[in-house]
Design an enzyme around this catalytic site. Structure first.
Site, short mmCIF file in Angstrom:
data_model
loop_
_atom_site.label_atom_id
_atom_site.label_comp_id
_atom_site.label_asym_id
_atom_site.label_seq_id
_atom_site.Cartn_x
_atom_site.Cartn_y
_atom_site.Cartn_z
N ALA A 34 -3.25 85.49 34.00
CA ALA A 34 -4.04 84.36 33.50
C ALA A 34 -3.28 83.05 33.63
O ALA A 34 -3.88 82.00 33.89
CB ALA A 34 -4.43 84.61 32.04
N GLU A 35 -1.98 83.09 33.43
CA GLU A 35 -1.18 81.86 33.43
C GLU A 35 -0.90 81.33 34.84
O GLU A 35 -1.06 80.15 35.10
CB GLU A 35 0.15 82.09 32.71
CG GLU A 35 0.02 82.23 31.21
CD GLU A 35 -0.25 80.92 30.50
OE1 GLU A 35 -0.19 79.84 31.13
OE2 GLU A 35 -0.55 80.97 29.30
N SER A 36 -0.42 82.20 35.73
CA SER A 36 0.07 81.72 37.04
C SER A 36 -0.54 82.43 38.23
O SER A 36 -0.20 82.10 39.37
CB SER A 36 1.59 81.91 37.11
OG SER A 36 1.90 83.29 37.15
#
Length: 137
Positions: A34-36
């Protein structure tokens, strides 16, 4: 939500680091997705860095000296995630705090009413359920 990111090159690192910090590997992988989207060189508009998108001030507090080195970033991000799990006692609020910060979760007594954070929590929890099969118990 979009397609589920299917990447495995960091699973060994994720599994080892997650177990060291007593966090489920599938949750760490879901946060990274989800982040990167598994890009170790990712930098957000707000300046968050690396696989787990740690803000420089957060990373410094966790002893993160090279945010773009996957092993260092995942170790620091997993430690921070562990601290949020310890603080809140449940995955949903811990993930919300990872995204919006613990002050926002405290202020609202749960997932803040920010559309970005609400979408982020849904995305991480969906990935989390999906990634359980990537790690042997």
């Amino acid at each position: 939500l979009g397609p589920m990111p299917q990447r495995w090159e960091f699973d060994g690192l994720i599994g080892l680091t997650a177990r060291q910090h007593e966090v489920e590997p599938a949750l760490v992988k879901a946060v990274i997705a989800a982040e990167s989207n598994f890009d170790p060189d990712a930098v957000s508009r707000k300046g968050a860095q690396g696989l787990m998108q740690l803000m420089p001030v957060t990373g410094t507090g966790l002893g993160l000296d090279d945010p773009f080195q996957p092993s260092v970033n995942v170790r620091a991000g997993t430690r921070y995630l562990r601290s949020m799990l310890d603080r809140y006692g449940d995955v949903e609020r811990a993930v919300a705090a990872y995204n919006a910060g613990p002050a926002a979760v405290d202020r609202f007594g749960g997932v803040p009413p920010y559309p970005e954070t609400q979408a982020y929590v849904r995305r991480v929890l969906t990935y989390y359920r999906h990634y359980h099969g990537d790690f042997a118990p």
